[in-house]
Scaffold this motif. Structure first.
Motif, PDB file in Angstrom:
ATOM      1  N   ARG A  77       0.822  -1.213   0.000  1.00 16.86           N
ATOM      2  CA  ARG A  77       0.000   0.000   0.000  1.00 16.86           C
ATOM      3  C   ARG A  77       0.860   1.269   0.000  1.00 16.86           C
ATOM      4  NH1 ARG A  77      -4.961   1.069   4.033  1.00 16.86           N
ATOM      5  NH2 ARG A  77      -4.715  -1.175   4.190  1.00 16.86           N
ATOM      6  N   ASP A  78       1.946   1.257   0.760  1.00 14.39           N
ATOM      7  CA  ASP A  78       2.788   2.460   0.825  1.00 14.39           C
ATOM      8  C   ASP A  78       3.452   2.728  -0.525  1.00 14.39           C
ATOM      9  OD1 ASP A  78       2.104   2.738   3.417  1.00 14.39           O
ATOM     10  OD2 ASP A  78       3.922   1.805   4.219  1.00 14.39           O
ATOM     11  N   GLN A  79       3.870   1.637  -1.181  1.00 11.08           N
ATOM     12  CA  GLN A  79       4.491   1.779  -2.499  1.00 11.08           C
ATOM     13  C   GLN A  79       3.492   2.361  -3.499  1.00 11.08           C
ATOM     14  OE1 GLN A  79       7.881   0.430  -4.375  1.00 11.08           O
ATOM     15  NE2 GLN A  79       6.823   2.329  -4.822  1.00 11.08           N
ATOM     16  N   ALA A  80       2.281   1.797  -3.510  1.00  5.65           N
ATOM     17  CA  ALA A  80       1.254   2.279  -4.448  1.00  5.65           C
ATOM     18  C   ALA A  80       0.894   3.733  -4.147  1.00  5.65           C
ATOM     19  CB  ALA A  80       0.009   1.394  -4.363  1.00  5.65           C
ATOM     20  N   THR A  81       0.784   4.063  -2.875  1.00  6.98           N
ATOM     21  CA  THR A  81       0.431   5.434  -2.485  1.00  6.98           C
ATOM     22  C   THR A  81       1.521   6.409  -2.919  1.00  6.98           C
ATOM     23  OG1 THR A  81      -0.723   4.527  -0.591  1.00  6.98           O
ATOM     24  CG2 THR A  81      -0.266   6.875  -0.525  1.00  6.98           C
ATOM     25  N   SER A  82       2.765   5.987  -2.751  1.00  9.40           N
ATOM     26  CA  SER A  82       3.874   6.855  -3.131  1.00  9.40           C
ATOM     27  C   SER A  82       3.919   7.051  -4.655  1.00  9.40           C
ATOM     28  CB  SER A  82       5.158   6.230  -2.567  1.00  9.40           C
ATOM     29  OG  SER A  82       6.246   6.534  -3.348  1.00  9.40           O
ATOM     30  N   TRP A  83       3.732   5.980  -5.412  1.00 10.25           N
ATOM     31  CA  TRP A  83       3.672   6.114  -6.880  1.00 10.25           C
ATOM     32  C   TRP A  83       2.539   7.061  -7.270  1.00 10.25           C
ATOM     33  CZ3 TRP A  83       3.846   0.132  -8.036  1.00 10.25           C
ATOM     34  CH2 TRP A  83       5.192  -0.289  -8.104  1.00 10.25           C
ATOM     35  N   ALA A  84       1.359   6.822  -6.685  1.00  7.75           N
ATOM     36  CA  ALA A  84       0.180   7.622  -7.046  1.00  7.75           C
ATOM     37  C   ALA A  84       0.424   9.101  -6.760  1.00  7.75           C
ATOM     38  CB  ALA A  84      -1.038   7.121  -6.281  1.00  7.75           C
ATOM     39  N   ALA A  85       0.980   9.388  -5.594  1.00 15.87           N
ATOM     40  CA  ALA A  85       1.221  10.791  -5.217  1.00 15.87           C
ATOM     41  C   ALA A  85       2.218  11.434  -6.179  1.00 15.87           C
ATOM     42  CB  ALA A  85       1.728  10.860  -3.787  1.00 15.87           C
ATOM     43  N   ARG A  86       3.269  10.682  -6.543  1.00 14.45           N
ATOM     44  CA  ARG A  86       4.282  11.238  -7.440  1.00 14.45           C
ATOM     45  C   ARG A  86       3.743  11.468  -8.851  1.00 14.45           C
ATOM     46  NH1 ARG A  86       9.162   7.270  -6.549  1.00 14.45           N
ATOM     47  NH2 ARG A  86       8.138   6.612  -4.660  1.00 14.45           N
ATOM     48  N   LEU A  87       2.697  10.727  -9.220  1.00 10.75           N
ATOM     49  CA  LEU A  87       2.195  10.802 -10.607  1.00 10.75           C
ATOM     50  C   LEU A  87       0.986  11.714 -10.771  1.00 10.75           C
ATOM     51  CD1 LEU A  87       2.642   7.016 -11.424  1.00 10.75           C
ATOM     52  CD2 LEU A  87       3.853   8.912 -12.515  1.00 10.75           C
ATOM     53  N   THR A  88       0.549  12.307  -9.671  1.00 13.99           N
ATOM     54  CA  THR A  88      -0.684  13.110  -9.693  1.00 13.99           C
ATOM     55  C   THR A  88      -0.763  14.081 -10.863  1.00 13.99           C
ATOM     56  OG1 THR A  88      -0.858  13.027  -7.317  1.00 13.99           O
ATOM     57  CG2 THR A  88      -2.049  14.782  -8.379  1.00 13.99           C
ATOM     58  N   ASP A  89       0.349  14.755 -11.147  1.00 19.05           N
ATOM     59  CA  ASP A  89       0.294  15.826 -12.156  1.00 19.05           C
ATOM     60  C   ASP A  89       0.609  15.356 -13.574  1.00 19.05           C
ATOM     61  OD1 ASP A  89      -0.283  17.684 -10.199  1.00 19.05           O
ATOM     62  OD2 ASP A  89       1.846  17.935  -9.704  1.00 19.05           O
ATOM     63  N   SER A  90       0.948  14.068 -13.729  1.00 18.02           N
ATOM     64  CA  SER A  90       1.411  13.687 -15.068  1.00 18.02           C
ATOM     65  C   SER A  90       0.519  12.676 -15.794  1.00 18.02           C
ATOM     66  CB  SER A  90       2.851  13.162 -14.996  1.00 18.02           C
ATOM     67  OG  SER A  90       3.037  12.371 -13.865  1.00 18.02           O
ATOM     68  N   ILE A  91      -0.179  11.825 -15.073  1.00 14.71           N
ATOM     69  CA  ILE A  91      -0.962  10.795 -15.774  1.00 14.71           C
ATOM     70  C   ILE A  91      -2.456  11.127 -15.762  1.00 14.71           C
ATOM     71  CG2 ILE A  91       0.701   8.936 -15.362  1.00 14.71           C
ATOM     72  CD1 ILE A  91      -1.050   8.027 -12.997  1.00 14.71           C
ATOM     73  N   GLY A  92      -3.230  10.322 -16.523  1.00 16.24           N
ATOM     74  CA  GLY A  92      -4.672  10.543 -16.576  1.00 16.24           C
ATOM     75  C   GLY A  92      -5.419   9.824 -15.474  1.00 16.24           C
ATOM     76  N   GLY A  93      -4.892   8.675 -15.046  1.00 17.89           N
ATOM     77  CA  GLY A  93      -5.588   7.894 -14.021  1.00 17.89           C
ATOM     78  C   GLY A  93      -4.708   6.756 -13.530  1.00 17.89           C
ATOM     79  N   ASP A 109      12.726   7.840 -12.280  1.00 17.03           N
ATOM     80  CA  ASP A 109      11.900   9.011 -11.949  1.00 17.03           C
ATOM     81  C   ASP A 109      10.536   8.792 -12.613  1.00 17.03           C
ATOM     82  OD1 ASP A 109      10.585  11.453 -11.924  1.00 17.03           O
ATOM     83  OD2 ASP A 109      12.416  12.611 -12.162  1.00 17.03           O
ATOM     84  N   GLN A 110       9.555   8.363 -11.806  1.00 16.62           N
ATOM     85  CA  GLN A 110       8.249   7.982 -12.365  1.00 16.62           C
ATOM     86  C   GLN A 110       7.556   9.147 -13.074  1.00 16.62           C
ATOM     87  OE1 GLN A 110       8.701   7.024  -8.860  1.00 16.62           O
ATOM     88  NE2 GLN A 110       9.448   5.030  -9.523  1.00 16.62           N
ATOM     89  N   ALA A 111       7.585  10.314 -12.428  1.00 15.07           N
ATOM     90  CA  ALA A 111       6.893  11.468 -13.029  1.00 15.07           C
ATOM     91  C   ALA A 111       7.546  11.853 -14.355  1.00 15.07           C
ATOM     92  CB  ALA A 111       6.904  12.648 -12.062  1.00 15.07           C
ATOM     93  N   ALA A 112       8.884  11.775 -14.403  1.00 14.11           N
ATOM     94  CA  ALA A 112       9.580  12.137 -15.648  1.00 14.11           C
ATOM     95  C   ALA A 112       9.230  11.148 -16.760  1.00 14.11           C
ATOM     96  CB  ALA A 112      11.086  12.168 -15.411  1.00 14.11           C
ATOM     97  N   ALA A 113       9.163   9.857 -16.433  1.00 13.79           N
ATOM     98  CA  ALA A 113       8.805   8.850 -17.445  1.00 13.79           C
ATOM     99  C   ALA A 113       7.396   9.107 -17.978  1.00 13.79           C
ATOM    100  CB  ALA A 113       8.921   7.444 -16.847  1.00 13.79           C
ATOM    101  N   ALA A 114       6.468   9.392 -17.061  1.00 16.83           N
ATOM    102  CA  ALA A 114       5.083   9.646 -17.489  1.00 16.83           C
ATOM    103  C   ALA A 114       5.014  10.893 -18.359  1.00 16.83           C
ATOM    104  CB  ALA A 114       4.183   9.793 -16.262  1.00 16.83           C
ATOM    105  N   LYS A 115       5.737  11.935 -17.943  1.00 18.82           N
ATOM    106  CA  LYS A 115       5.698  13.185 -18.719  1.00 18.82           C
ATOM    107  C   LYS A 115       6.316  12.991 -20.099  1.00 18.82           C
ATOM    108  CE  LYS A 115       5.245  16.412 -14.941  1.00 18.82           C
ATOM    109  NZ  LYS A 115       5.950  16.879 -13.751  1.00 18.82           N
ATOM    110  N   ARG A 116       7.353  12.151 -20.175  1.00 22.14           N
ATOM    111  CA  ARG A 116       7.967  11.873 -21.479  1.00 22.14           C
ATOM    112  C   ARG A 116       6.934  11.223 -22.407  1.00 22.14           C
ATOM    113  NH1 ARG A 116      13.575   8.380 -22.422  1.00 22.14           N
ATOM    114  NH2 ARG A 116      13.599   8.654 -24.670  1.00 22.14           N
ATOM    115  N   ILE A 117       6.129  10.319 -21.863  1.00 29.78           N
ATOM    116  CA  ILE A 117       5.103   9.666 -22.686  1.00 29.78           C
ATOM    117  C   ILE A 117       4.057  10.683 -23.126  1.00 29.78           C
ATOM    118  CG2 ILE A 117       3.303   7.884 -22.737  1.00 29.78           C
ATOM    119  CD1 ILE A 117       4.986   6.357 -20.612  1.00 29.78           C
TER     120      ILE A 117
END
Ligand code: C5P
Length: 248
Positions: free
Chosen positions: A25-41, A234-242
């Motif tokens: 849960r902590d891992q998923a929460t951390s990913w989700a928080a880091r991706l808030t501004d870059s992914i659709g869902g 860097d999860q947010a950077a990968a998402a933003k690159r996509i």
């Protein structure tokens, strides 16, 4: 009731749903928080749900305030699937949920009705109810082995048409099937494609991948992408690159 009648529902800002495949849960929460501004869902599936239940799902969804695709692939008799759908929509506010189209027309109709009725009773916008046609892990030989006639692609076509006839909003499919289904089922039927990889990412165990841009060009509405984002440094950077590549 149409989806447009209520404005409180969060709609995806871009077509990327990131699969948060973990039991932690902590891992998923951390990913989700880091991706808030870059992914659709975000997409949470059986691995996370069976470890953390609806409460864990709600915690992760709250951490990012992004649309949730709850990928539990329900498949049972209509009454049971209706009950499970009701339970989901009573406890959570997903943007999309899914059922196996092979459960049959009555089961899909029961799921769609339960989702609509329960959401109306709660005063929320109903989730999209999506059908899983043939798992992309099955090839023609596997499909024959479980007693289905024709190719995997024939089955996908038949089950997607049945899903539409039964009142579902769309299907999960391979990007390789998206153009065919878009042509068969019209512009409003949602197509959600996993099996997608940016050109710079490893295919991992996915076979016959397409890039996100290719999948969208084939007619996909949403692309499900997991490890190229979650396993990036860097999860947010990968998402933003996509996202940038999709806009190019
Ligand atoms: O990490 P990756 O991008 O391969 O993750 C894809 C996600 O989509 C996983 O959660 C996987 O279970 C899901 N999925 C898939 N193929 C399907 C249906 C779902 O890869 N046919």
């Amino acid at each position: 009731m149409t989806r447009a009648m209520k404005t409180s529902h969060i709609t995806p800002r871009n077509p990327i749903f990131c699969a948060l495949d973990t039991q932690d849960r902590d891992q998923a929460t951390s990913w989700a928080a880091r991706l808030t501004d870059s992914i659709g869902g975000i997409k949470l599936g059986l691995e996370f749900f069976n470890a953390n239940g609806p409460k864990g799902v709600a915690d992760v969804a709250r951490a990012c305030a992004l649309p949730l695709f709850l990928d539990l692939k329900l498949h049972d008799i209509p009454n049971t699937v209706a009950g499970a759908t009701k339970a989901i929509v009573n406890h959570l506010t997903p943007y999309m949920i899914n059922v196996h189209a092979a459960g049959g027309g009555a089961m899909m109709t029961a799921a769609a009705k339960a989702a609509a009725d329960t959401a109306a009773a709660r005063g929320i916008i109903r989730p999209l109810v999506i059908g899983v046609t043939i798992l992309t892990s099955l090839n023609d030989q596997d499909v024959a082995e479980i007693g289905m006639s024709g190719t995997a692609s024939d089955q996908v076509r038949r089950l997607a048409a049945l899903a539409q006839k039964s009142g579902l909003d769309g299907v999960v499919c391979s990007p390789h099937e998206a153009a065919m289904l878009r042509q068969d089922l019209g512009p409003d039927f949602k197509l959600i494609t996993p099996g997608v990889r940016p050109h710079w990412a490893s295919a991992n165990d996915q076979k016959r991948v397409m890039t996100p841009g290719e999948a969208i060009a084939q007619g996909a509405d949403y692309v499900v992408i997991g490890r190229p984002i979650t396993h990036a440094e860097d999860q947010a950077a990968a998402a933003k690159r996509i996202v940038t590549e999709l806009a190019a």
